[in-house]
Structures are given as C-alpha cells and as structure tokens.
Enzyme design. Sequence first.
Site, PDB file in Angstrom:
ATOM      1  N   ASN A   7      61.314  38.392  42.409  1.00  0.00           N
ATOM      2  CA  ASN A   7      61.380  37.382  41.351  1.00  0.00           C
ATOM      3  C   ASN A   7      62.578  37.725  40.457  1.00  0.00           C
ATOM      4  O   ASN A   7      62.506  38.609  39.619  1.00  0.00           O
ATOM      5  CB  ASN A   7      60.068  37.416  40.558  1.00  0.00           C
ATOM      6  N   ARG A  94      60.449  34.002  44.514  1.00  0.00           N
ATOM      7  CA  ARG A  94      59.892  33.022  43.600  1.00  0.00           C
ATOM      8  C   ARG A  94      61.043  32.186  43.042  1.00  0.00           C
ATOM      9  O   ARG A  94      62.026  32.735  42.522  1.00  0.00           O
ATOM     10  CB  ARG A  94      59.193  33.741  42.444  1.00  0.00           C
ATOM     11  N   HIS A 183      54.165  26.866  37.164  1.00  0.00           N
ATOM     12  CA  HIS A 183      53.033  27.751  37.483  1.00  0.00           C
ATOM     13  C   HIS A 183      52.293  27.264  38.726  1.00  0.00           C
ATOM     14  O   HIS A 183      51.111  27.553  38.914  1.00  0.00           O
ATOM     15  CB  HIS A 183      51.994  27.810  36.332  1.00  0.00           C
ATOM     16  N   HIS A 211      45.984  28.077  33.074  1.00  0.00           N
ATOM     17  CA  HIS A 211      46.792  29.300  33.225  1.00  0.00           C
ATOM     18  C   HIS A 211      47.299  29.647  31.830  1.00  0.00           C
ATOM     19  O   HIS A 211      48.240  29.019  31.325  1.00  0.00           O
ATOM     20  CB  HIS A 211      47.943  29.037  34.209  1.00  0.00           C
ATOM     21  N   GLY A 213      48.915  32.372  29.815  1.00  0.00           N
ATOM     22  CA  GLY A 213      49.634  33.636  29.650  1.00  0.00           C
ATOM     23  C   GLY A 213      50.594  33.461  28.508  1.00  0.00           C
ATOM     24  O   GLY A 213      50.364  32.630  27.614  1.00  0.00           O
ATOM     25  N   GLY A 215      53.484  32.166  28.904  1.00  0.00           N
ATOM     26  CA  GLY A 215      53.701  30.756  29.239  1.00  0.00           C
ATOM     27  C   GLY A 215      52.341  30.208  29.614  1.00  0.00           C
ATOM     28  O   GLY A 215      51.530  30.937  30.178  1.00  0.00           O
ATOM     29  N   ARG A 244      56.857  29.144  22.884  1.00  0.00           N
ATOM     30  CA  ARG A 244      57.250  27.733  23.088  1.00  0.00           C
ATOM     31  C   ARG A 244      56.337  26.806  22.303  1.00  0.00           C
ATOM     32  O   ARG A 244      55.133  27.038  22.207  1.00  0.00           O
ATOM     33  CB  ARG A 244      57.165  27.366  24.573  1.00  0.00           C
ATOM     34  N   ASP A 287      52.100  37.623  20.796  1.00  0.00           N
ATOM     35  CA  ASP A 287      51.093  38.219  21.673  1.00  0.00           C
ATOM     36  C   ASP A 287      49.689  37.938  21.131  1.00  0.00           C
ATOM     37  O   ASP A 287      49.373  38.266  19.988  1.00  0.00           O
ATOM     38  CB  ASP A 287      51.348  39.732  21.754  1.00  0.00           C
ATOM     39  N   GLY A 336      47.022  36.215  31.622  1.00  0.00           N
ATOM     40  CA  GLY A 336      46.745  37.217  30.583  1.00  0.00           C
ATOM     41  C   GLY A 336      45.626  36.855  29.614  1.00  0.00           C
ATOM     42  O   GLY A 336      44.638  37.586  29.497  1.00  0.00           O
ATOM     43  N   GLY A 338      43.716  33.939  29.650  1.00  0.00           N
ATOM     44  CA  GLY A 338      42.598  33.300  30.361  1.00  0.00           C
ATOM     45  C   GLY A 338      41.686  34.300  31.052  1.00  0.00           C
ATOM     46  O   GLY A 338      40.461  34.150  31.040  1.00  0.00           O
ATOM     47  N   GLU A 339      42.276  35.347  31.620  1.00  0.00           N
ATOM     48  CA  GLU A 339      41.467  36.331  32.349  1.00  0.00           C
ATOM     49  C   GLU A 339      40.797  37.325  31.420  1.00  0.00           C
ATOM     50  O   GLU A 339      39.705  37.811  31.704  1.00  0.00           O
ATOM     51  CB  GLU A 339      42.367  37.143  33.315  1.00  0.00           C
ATOM     52  N   ASN A 340      41.497  37.660  30.321  1.00  0.00           N
ATOM     53  CA  ASN A 340      41.083  38.826  29.537  1.00  0.00           C
ATOM     54  C   ASN A 340      40.532  38.546  28.153  1.00  0.00           C
ATOM     55  O   ASN A 340      40.167  39.480  27.453  1.00  0.00           O
ATOM     56  CB  ASN A 340      42.285  39.773  29.360  1.00  0.00           C
ATOM     57  N   GLU A 389      50.104  35.697  41.777  1.00  0.00           N
ATOM     58  CA  GLU A 389      51.216  34.900  42.301  1.00  0.00           C
ATOM     59  C   GLU A 389      51.937  35.625  43.433  1.00  0.00           C
ATOM     60  O   GLU A 389      52.417  35.000  44.360  1.00  0.00           O
ATOM     61  CB  GLU A 389      52.176  34.545  41.157  1.00  0.00           C
TER      62      GLU A 389
HETATM   63  P1  ADP Z   1      53.312  36.202  31.420  1.00  0.00           P
HETATM   64  O1  ADP Z   1      53.048  36.653  32.848  1.00  0.00           O
HETATM   65  O2  ADP Z   1      53.494  34.725  31.258  1.00  0.00           O
HETATM   66  O3  ADP Z   1      54.336  37.021  30.695  1.00  0.00           O
HETATM   67  P2  ADP Z   1      50.639  37.144  30.908  1.00  0.00           P
HETATM   68  O4  ADP Z   1      49.862  36.376  31.915  1.00  0.00           O
HETATM   69  O5  ADP Z   1      50.831  38.593  31.119  1.00  0.00           O
HETATM   70  O6  ADP Z   1      52.006  36.439  30.600  1.00  0.00           O
HETATM   71  O7  ADP Z   1      49.904  36.928  29.494  1.00  0.00           O
HETATM   72  C1  ADP Z   1      50.368  37.467  28.302  1.00  0.00           C
HETATM   73  C2  ADP Z   1      49.361  37.119  27.203  1.00  0.00           C
HETATM   74  O8  ADP Z   1      48.070  37.555  27.626  1.00  0.00           O
HETATM   75  C3  ADP Z   1      49.640  37.785  25.880  1.00  0.00           C
HETATM   76  O9  ADP Z   1      49.431  36.862  24.829  1.00  0.00           O
HETATM   77  C4  ADP Z   1      48.612  38.903  25.819  1.00  0.00           C
HETATM   78  O10 ADP Z   1      48.204  39.135  24.516  1.00  0.00           O
HETATM   79  C5  ADP Z   1      47.466  38.341  26.635  1.00  0.00           C
HETATM   80  N1  ADP Z   1      46.728  39.443  27.260  1.00  0.00           N
HETATM   81  C6  ADP Z   1      47.141  40.220  28.254  1.00  0.00           C
HETATM   82  N2  ADP Z   1      46.229  41.170  28.553  1.00  0.00           N
HETATM   83  C7  ADP Z   1      45.215  40.994  27.695  1.00  0.00           C
HETATM   84  C8  ADP Z   1      43.965  41.655  27.458  1.00  0.00           C
HETATM   85  N3  ADP Z   1      43.591  42.696  28.188  1.00  0.00           N
HETATM   86  N4  ADP Z   1      43.172  41.184  26.483  1.00  0.00           N
HETATM   87  C9  ADP Z   1      43.549  40.119  25.752  1.00  0.00           C
HETATM   88  N5  ADP Z   1      44.712  39.443  25.909  1.00  0.00           N
HETATM   89  C10 ADP Z   1      45.528  39.871  26.862  1.00  0.00           C
END
Ligand code: ADP
Length: 406
Positions: A7, A94, A183, A211, A213, A215, A244, A287, A336, A338-340, A389
């Site tokens: 990438n 990518r 995405h 999605h 993150g 972005g 953004r 963040d 990021g 969405g998952e966490n 991805e």
């Molecule tokens: P990209 O790949 O677009 O750079 P990510 O999918 O890594 O982005 O997502 C980054 C975002 O996800 C940030 O805002 C970060 O704070 C949040 N994030 C990442 N890991 C965690 C976590 N363990 N708990 C809460 N938020 C998280």
Amino acid sequence: MKILVVNCGSSSLKYQLIDMDGEKKLASGIFDRIGESTGAGGKHVYKPTGKEKVEDIVDIKNHAVAVELLIKTLTDPNIGVIKSLDEIDALGHRIVHGGEYFSHSVLIDEDVKKKIKEVSPLAPLHNPAHLMGIETCEKLFPGVPQVAVFDTAFHQTMPQKAFLFAIPYEYYKKYKIRRYGFHGTSHDYVSKRAAEFLGLDLYNSKLIICHLGSGASVTAVRDGVSVDTSMGLTPLDGLAMGTRSGNIDPSVIEYLVKNVGMSIDEVMNVLNKKSGLYGISDGMSSDFRDLESEEADNRNEAAHLAISIFCYRVAKYIGSYAAAMNGVDAIVFTAGIGENNPMARARILKYLEFLGVKVDDKANNVMGEDRIISTPDSKVLAAAIPTNEEIAIARDTKEIVEDLKN
Ligand code: ADP
C-alpha cells in the site's frame, strides 16, 4: 502461495507478507517519511510474526529505496521470514481510485497503469504514489504477477440515483463527476464475513456496514452488493472523520473564500486536515480515544461535542440507508472505532431504537473478534466484525494469479 500486499502512499509504504496456506501473516511493516531530505527521520518499522518488532531510523529517498530495503529485511538471515525473493508468488497493490474503469481487481498491465494514471486527478495524492510503487515493484520483482485492488471497485454496483449528484448531468457525462465511494475492500470483506457469521444469506440480505476509523464511511449492502455509500467523488464526503469534515453545504466554501479571504487550497486543506473530530474539539485531538478520555475524565465540552456530532452523523446515515433499502437485517461496525469502542457503538445504536435495535450492554463491552452486540430479541442484528483489508487484497490476488495458471 506467498503474497506481498503493498500500500503505497505519497510518503509511506505499508506492506504485509501473507502465506495463503492458512492465511498466515508472516510479517508486516511500514516505511514512513519517504522522500524527505537527509536526516529528516525516515523510519522503517518491521514486525515479523512471533518475533520482536524492529525499528530503524533510515533516510528513504524514494519508494525504490524502500522496496530494496524491504526485500533485504524479508530475506535477512536473522530477522527475515523467507529465504529468497523467489518465495514471493505475487504482489497485491491497494489502489485508492479506479474511476469507472474497475469494478473488480485486475492483473496489472500497461493498460491498467494507463487507466490508474488517467483517473489520478480524482485522487491526486494517492494514485501517482500507487503507480510509482507498481513500477518500482515491476523492476525489483521481475516476472512476478502484480494485481491491483481498488477501494472504489465494490461500489461500482451503485445505481445512478445513489451515485449521481444533483448537478447538471453533463458534468457526469463530460467529467465523470459522481459518487465513487471508498473503503470498498473493507465493506466487501466485512459484509461477506458478517453474513457468514450471522447466518444470513448474503444474496438475500440488507446490511449496513459502518467502517469507523480515522477515515470513516457507511455503506448499504443489499443482496451482497453496494447500493449506496457515504463517501463521494473523494473520501471527503459523508461522516465527520478524524480530520475530515464530511458533508457540508458547499456554500461554506464560497463564504470562506469570499468573506474570510481564504484561497481554495487553504479551504480544502482545512476540510481535509483540520476538521472532523480535530476541528470540532478545537484542535484537541483527531483520535477518538483521546476525546473519549477527555470527555469521561474531565467532562470536556469540546470533546463531548466532537463525539456527539460523530455518533449523530453515523446514526443518521444508518437511518437513511435503512430507508434506502426499505429495511435492515444487520448493522455492522468495523475499523478502529467500530471494532474497539463500545461507547461509540452504544451511542449510535441508541438513536436507532425506533428500528427495533436493542443493544446487549454486556456483549457490547466484550472485546475480541466477531461479536453480536444486540440482544436476542432485537429486531435488527448488530455486530462488531474486525476488518482485514490486507487479507481481502491477498485473496483477490491469489484468485487472479490462479486463474492465470489455468
Ligand atoms: P485508519 O486505518 O483509517 O488510520 P483506524 O481504523 O486505525 O484508522 O482507526 C483509528 C481510530 O480508531 C482512532 O480514532 C482511534 O482512536 C480509534 N481506535 C483504535 N483503536 C482503538 C481502541 N482500542 N479503542 C478505542 N478506539 C480505538
């Protein structure tokens, strides 16, 4: 079969080497600050699976230097994960923008490169860097097949009513100005995985994939294909993101130019790099984690507002896509945030109680792999599914390379 996923950004190169036999990640890494002048702190972070991470501060003049270093690292007798370059069977690149040319991944040839170049004005920071990466790899991996996997491809199934902006039709005809969406690799991968995990028939289902993150985009996936998505001509449209703005009234741009005296480049820079969570929080952070702790620990108003706007926007998109599909079977969170981030998911889904969505607070707070976060009696399923991805790119690459052999 071993596949190297590449990438290339304008000043970075991320990679992952995957053994498709069992889909095992052998190593991953990133070269940062490529091209900056000597001494500017270029960095290579290399993570061989199961071994210590290696970090090197090195000047990386261009992408060719990065790829040379990458080859040297992967085959290094101490920290490497392969004996020789011959073990790499194919490369998957990518590519951010494929315009209307590509609705699937393709084997890279001269014509593909020409088309990636032709649509470069739509992704001026990304596509030229991808091309540079492709050409470098062609030289350094002679004879190894290379595949292009496009962020836009999955969304090529959108109907005109979803992808056209309500501006004169000739702008689409003449200049191809339309919603492309991004995405796509993630939305494609996660929708397939979600259907499998949730026991739904992908080809007879209504899914909304969020999605989220740095972005962020939301996609309506009906019967396995993208029917609408929040990003547009570029990734600037749609949700409020890390930096953004997402969608705004275009007159804001006119106002800033005419009344505030900003140039169009300055305005676009603000909308891309100084807005979203970062802008609303008055520069506190882009963040989500930082804002979450500021909100929780210090009751910081700006952080609260940024999080509120982010979640509200996501909920509005989910609501509108439920209308677009006349229903929704599952709402799926990935990337990021969405998952966490259980707090973000809960806040977003709270708006959607009218659809019959009920969050299972306990399940929502469990971290891990694929998870259902809705209650058994929820009318709509809600889930968190990690995206991948790189695996999606490697799978497409493998399929195309195997087809070549047959
Ligand atoms: P990209 O790949 O677009 O750079 P990510 O999918 O890594 O982005 O997502 C980054 C975002 O996800 C940030 O805002 C970060 O704070 C949040 N994030 C990442 N890991 C965690 C976590 N363990 N708990 C809460 N938020 C998280």
